[in-house]
Design an enzyme around this catalytic site. Structure first.
Site, PDB file in Angstrom:
ATOM      1  N   ASP A   1      45.830  47.436  19.570  1.00  0.00           N
ATOM      2  CA  ASP A   1      45.308  48.442  18.693  1.00  0.00           C
ATOM      3  C   ASP A   1      46.403  49.589  18.785  1.00  0.00           C
ATOM      4  O   ASP A   1      46.818  50.004  19.675  1.00  0.00           O
ATOM      5  CB  ASP A   1      44.032  49.049  19.403  1.00  0.00           C
TER       6      ASP A   1
ATOM      7  N   ARG B   1      30.228  50.258  42.784  1.00  0.00           N
ATOM      8  CA  ARG B   1      29.767  49.093  42.447  1.00  0.00           C
ATOM      9  C   ARG B   1      28.036  49.320  41.754  1.00  0.00           C
ATOM     10  O   ARG B   1      27.746  48.639  41.035  1.00  0.00           O
ATOM     11  CB  ARG B   1      29.577  47.975  43.438  1.00  0.00           C
TER      12      ARG B   1
END
Length: 358
Positions: A123, A322
């Protein structure tokens, strides 16, 4: 001796693949061997066939990722909604840790989710970055953004990238006109934004040989897009399609900046004021006018910010990265599936697979 090697496969045309082996060390060589895919295999594809199948009916979501959690959520969301998709990697994402790290994460996802059909796309690349991605043997599509240059210089740079990419079976997206706003290294003041000239677009495509064209049609990069009566210029888009019938067009700066996300972020300690985006209900209208690829980055960052702000607000005693990461992967997958419904790409995976394996 090379430090290590990697091998990957690119789908160049229906059924045809190239295995690329590259030694990642000084003086390393790339080798391309051609062959044919067996049925039911994993697919990293170019956007060429994806755009042909989508044209006039739906648009394909092009989602920027930067880390493991985004990648997992992206693949899950696209398989949940049964959509082909485009993984976008920006210059900033390539330098966030190391370009090889993000590529390895995507290759692992390709193995974990064998039913996924997707393109890997650079991109907003400059010429140097485009050439590096072309040489890597991993990317199936690159975007050269020389839109800040005068028309002739833009053509000159784009032609060089197209020549190098097409020699490797890689497709090229180019840009004409300039979007306002901020996206990583791309920063354009709204006063300097310039809509794409339809007749100039036709000439640009003829001169460069690019495979798709990113057009400036009133959208902006970042979370602060519109105020007052600004919005997508469908009149300009219709004129571009008239000059380039059947040619794939790309809509950048297309995050919708959901107000619910903004409100939840601010309620959890954020300070996003005046953030506003593109109405996602306009995606299908744009697709009818030749837009086959819609870039979405900011919205994914908002989901990440909302999940993490709310988690640590509600669990100030927690410190395991996490815990919010698991929530984010699920939320991001839901977000991706929702966007694909709005784009019209949801439910198209089996049709695309059948067409690619003919």
């Amino acid at each position: 001796m090379a430090e290590f090697e990697f091998r990957t496969r690119l789908l160049l045309e229906p059924g045809k693949w190239a295995t690329v082996s590259r030694a990642l060390a000084d003086g390393g060589q790339s080798q391309i061997v051609f062959g044919y895919y067996p049925k039911n295999t994993q697919m990293i594809v170019t956007t060429k066939k994806l755009f042909e199948l989508a044209y006039g009916k739906y648009a394909i979501g092009a989602y920027n990722i930067n880390n493991l959690e985004q990648c997992m959520g992206l693949f899950r969301g696209n398989l949940d909604s049964q959509a082909p998709f485009i993984v976008q990697i920006s210059k900033g994402a390539r330098s966030y840790t190391h370009k090889a790290m993000l590529e390895a994460i995507i290759r692992a996802a390709n193995d974990i989710f064998p039913d996924a059909i997707f393109a890997v796309h650079l991109d907003h690349g400059d010429e140097k970055t485009c050439m590096d991605c072309i040489e890597s043997g991993f990317y199936s599509s690159v975007m050269i953004d020389a839109s800040h240059e005068p028309f002739e210089k833009n053509v000159e740079i784009t032609k060089r990238v197209v020549k190098a990419a097409h020699a490797r079976g890689i497709v090229v997206e180019a840009e004409l006109g300039q979007l306002g706003g901020v996206e990583e290294h791309v920063k354009v003041e709204e006063s300097n934004a310039k809509l794409t000239d339809p007749k100039q677009a036709k000439e640009f495509v003829r001169l460069t040989g690019c495979d798709s064209l990113a057009c400036a049609i009133g959208t902006s990069h970042g979370a602060y897009k519109f105020s007052g009566g600004q919005g997508v210029r469908f009149d300009v888009l219709a004129q571009i399609q008239k000059e380039l019938p059947g040619f794939p067009l790309v809509m950048h700066g297309s995050s919708s900046v959901p107000q619910e996300e903004v409100a939840r972020i601010n309620a959890a300690g954020g300070a996003l004021k005046g953030a506003k985006g593109v109405d996602e209900n306009q995606f299908r209208e744009a697709a009818k006018l030749g837009v086959t690829k819609v870039n979405i980055d900011t919205d994914g960052r908002l989901v990440w910010t909302r999940v993490h702000r709310e988690f640590f607000r509600d669990h100030p005693d927690k410190f395991d990265l996490r815990d919010p990461g698991k929530i984010f992967m699920t939320e991001y997958a839901k977000f991706i599936a929702h966007k694909n419904e709005k784009l019209g790409s949801a439910g198209q995976l089996s049709t695309v697979r059948a067409a690619l394996l003919k």
